[in-house]
Motif scaffolding. Structure first.
Motif, PDB file in Angstrom:
ATOM      1  N   LYS A 100       0.840  -1.209   0.000  1.00 40.75           N
ATOM      2  CA  LYS A 100       0.000   0.000   0.000  1.00 40.75           C
ATOM      3  C   LYS A 100       0.877   1.262   0.000  1.00 40.75           C
ATOM      4  O   LYS A 100       0.545   2.285   0.599  1.00 40.75           O
ATOM      5  N   GLN A 101       1.992   1.160  -0.717  1.00 43.25           N
ATOM      6  CA  GLN A 101       2.962   2.258  -0.756  1.00 43.25           C
ATOM      7  C   GLN A 101       2.371   3.529  -1.357  1.00 43.25           C
ATOM      8  O   GLN A 101       2.666   4.639  -0.916  1.00 43.25           O
ATOM      9  N   TYR A 102       1.540   3.346  -2.391  1.00 45.88           N
ATOM     10  CA  TYR A 102       0.908   4.498  -3.042  1.00 45.88           C
ATOM     11  C   TYR A 102      -0.597   4.409  -2.837  1.00 45.88           C
ATOM     12  O   TYR A 102      -1.228   3.411  -3.186  1.00 45.88           O
ATOM     13  N   SER A 103      -1.176   5.449  -2.291  1.00 49.48           N
ATOM     14  CA  SER A 103      -2.565   5.370  -1.862  1.00 49.48           C
ATOM     15  C   SER A 103      -3.575   5.684  -2.958  1.00 49.48           C
ATOM     16  O   SER A 103      -4.723   5.252  -2.880  1.00 49.48           O
ATOM     17  N   GLN A 104      -3.167   6.439  -3.996  1.00 49.59           N
ATOM     18  CA  GLN A 104      -4.113   6.882  -5.013  1.00 49.59           C
ATOM     19  C   GLN A 104      -3.797   6.277  -6.373  1.00 49.59           C
ATOM     20  O   GLN A 104      -2.633   6.248  -6.793  1.00 49.59           O
ATOM     21  N   VAL A 105      -4.843   5.809  -7.043  1.00 45.78           N
ATOM     22  CA  VAL A 105      -4.707   5.286  -8.397  1.00 45.78           C
ATOM     23  C   VAL A 105      -5.493   6.208  -9.323  1.00 45.78           C
ATOM     24  O   VAL A 105      -6.718   6.324  -9.195  1.00 45.78           O
ATOM     25  N   ILE A 106      -4.789   6.864 -10.235  1.00 43.98           N
ATOM     26  CA  ILE A 106      -5.401   7.831 -11.146  1.00 43.98           C
ATOM     27  C   ILE A 106      -5.556   7.188 -12.520  1.00 43.98           C
ATOM     28  O   ILE A 106      -4.581   6.698 -13.092  1.00 43.98           O
ATOM     29  N   ARG A 107      -6.766   7.190 -13.051  1.00 41.77           N
ATOM     30  CA  ARG A 107      -7.000   6.733 -14.419  1.00 41.77           C
ATOM     31  C   ARG A 107      -7.409   7.948 -15.255  1.00 41.77           C
ATOM     32  O   ARG A 107      -8.305   8.696 -14.872  1.00 41.77           O
ATOM     33  N   PHE A 108      -6.734   8.120 -16.398  1.00 40.43           N
ATOM     34  CA  PHE A 108      -6.978   9.317 -17.192  1.00 40.43           C
ATOM     35  C   PHE A 108      -6.718   9.044 -18.667  1.00 40.43           C
ATOM     36  O   PHE A 108      -6.107   8.028 -19.041  1.00 40.43           O
ATOM     37  N   LEU A 109      -7.184   9.955 -19.519  1.00 47.53           N
ATOM     38  CA  LEU A 109      -6.958   9.871 -20.953  1.00 47.53           C
ATOM     39  C   LEU A 109      -5.792  10.765 -21.342  1.00 47.53           C
ATOM     40  O   LEU A 109      -5.682  11.899 -20.865  1.00 47.53           O
ATOM     41  N   TYR A 110      -4.953  10.258 -22.217  1.00 48.11           N
ATOM     42  CA  TYR A 110      -3.839  11.028 -22.781  1.00 48.11           C
ATOM     43  C   TYR A 110      -4.351  11.680 -24.056  1.00 48.11           C
ATOM     44  O   TYR A 110      -4.317  11.099 -25.119  1.00 48.11           O
ATOM     45  N   ASN A 111      -4.858  12.908 -23.926  1.00 46.42           N
ATOM     46  CA  ASN A 111      -5.537  13.533 -25.057  1.00 46.42           C
ATOM     47  C   ASN A 111      -4.585  13.983 -26.153  1.00 46.42           C
ATOM     48  O   ASN A 111      -4.812  13.678 -27.325  1.00 46.42           O
TER      49      ASN A 111
END
Length: 357
Positions: A291-302
């Motif tokens: 659990k080293q990194y708490s946030q998972v960001i999903r995004f589009l590479y526009n």
């Protein structure tokens, strides 16, 4: 060695006898004649070759003017972008996302009224991909061996971040996220710097996927919401001054942000975080355990900026507010006018911006 597994080649330089074209030859009467005509007129297509010089992927785009009469119903008078040929060998599956980015960026940047593709209804996978990115069934086209569906996307804005990709609106929050050089260009290869002479683009998910996933624990990232805009800030190369080596390179749109503790189990986490991730399966497994990194960001590479903007220019050319000099550049929220200034300084084609007010 070529620096990219995919290249824009003249038809006359492409091997028509390659077995790759056999299925097209079977489905489309006069395919060889059509191909030779394209070669004679100097036209080009995107091609990927194996180490054995065999074709693995092929994309041809055609500009058409006027009424398209071989589609039922006809496409009305206008400027049309036709996806003439879109074929990929199964083991290069992630290239389909890259082809989609090429198609849609061309469609928007060159101001076409619509873009269309024809395909048989029993084709696996591709119809779903095209529909996800805003194509809708419009009609049919008669082929020698049957009728193909015609899928069309017009230039109307739909509001859905996938269906209007690579266009983006000016609603929502505006943020800056820093990415280290060792991750940056593998995730955003179209944003490669001119100084990265040794970079070789491979057919891998983090490079080709329009959808990216990134893990971080930087403060403030939980505030990201669906539809927010995010510019990517490539940090300085080792041993170089950030003033001229750190640059803003890309525009992205947030899909979803999740806390790592929100996943029901590791399989759930891997399904979400693994798509377009720069991290290997083993690394993701370790991150899940620690659990080293708490946030998972999903995004589009526009899209990449047409002009990369150095930290120096950001801070001295009135792009960012003067007090940003002491700002931590890992992650922060920008004012709307700062984001707009980045678009101007980055020489973004206005066609990509939905509401320019």
């Amino acid at each position: 060695m070529n620096d990219d597994y995919l290249a824009l080649e003249k038809f006359e330089e492409i091997n028509l006898t390659d077995v790759f074209f056999n299925s097209l030859r079977e489905n489309y009467e006069g395919f060889d004649d059509w191909f030779r005509q394209k070669a004679a007129s100097g036209e080009m297509a995107y091609v990927s070759l194996s180490e054995e010089n065999k074709i693995n992927a092929f994309l041809y785009l055609k500009s058409e003017e006027g009424i398209v009469k071989d589609v039922d119903p006809n496409l009305k008078d206008g400027k049309h972008l036709k996806v003439g040929t879109f074929k990929i060998n199964a083991h290069l599956a992630t290239t389909s996302n890259r082809f989609m980015a090429i198609i849609l960026r061309t469609f928007v940047e060159e101001g076409f009224d619509d873009v269309y593709v024809t395909m048989f209804s029993d084709v696996k996978g591709l119809p779903e991909l095209f529909r996800k990115f805003g194509f809708q069934k419009y009609g049919t086209k008669q082929n020698r061996i049957g009728r193909e569906d015609v899928l069309v996307r017009n230039k109307d804005d739909r509001g859905d971040i996938y269906a209007q990709f690579p266009k983006f609106d000016l609603n929502g929050g505006k943020f800056l996220l820093s990415i280290k050089p060792r991750f940056h260009t593998r995730m955003f290869p179209d944003s490669k710097l001119n100084t990265e002479k040794s970079f070789v683009r491979e057919d891998i998910s983090p490079a080709n996927s329009v959808v990216k996933s990134y893990l971080t624990s930087m403060s403030g990232t939980p505030a990201l919401n669906h539809g927010d805009k995010m510019v990517i800030y490539r940090t300085a190369d080792y041993g170089k001054s950030a003033e001229y080596s750190s640059v803003v390179t890309s525009v992205c749109v947030i899909d979803e942000v999740r806390n790592i503790n929100s996943f029901t189990d590791e399989e759930d986490f891997m399904s979400f975080a693994g798509r377009g991730s720069i991290f290997s399966t083993d690394e993701l497994h370790a991150f899940w355990k620690s659990k080293q990194y708490s946030q998972v960001i999903r995004f589009l590479y526009n899209l990449p900026l047409n002009k990369r903007i150095t930290r120096h220019d950001l801070l001295t050319e009135g792009i960012l507010r003067p007090n940003r000099r002491t700002q931590y550049f890992g992650f922060f929220k920008m004012a709307d006018e700062e984001f707009k200034a980045i678009l101007r300084a980055g020489k973004i084609n206005e066609n990509f911006v939905v509401n320019k007010a």
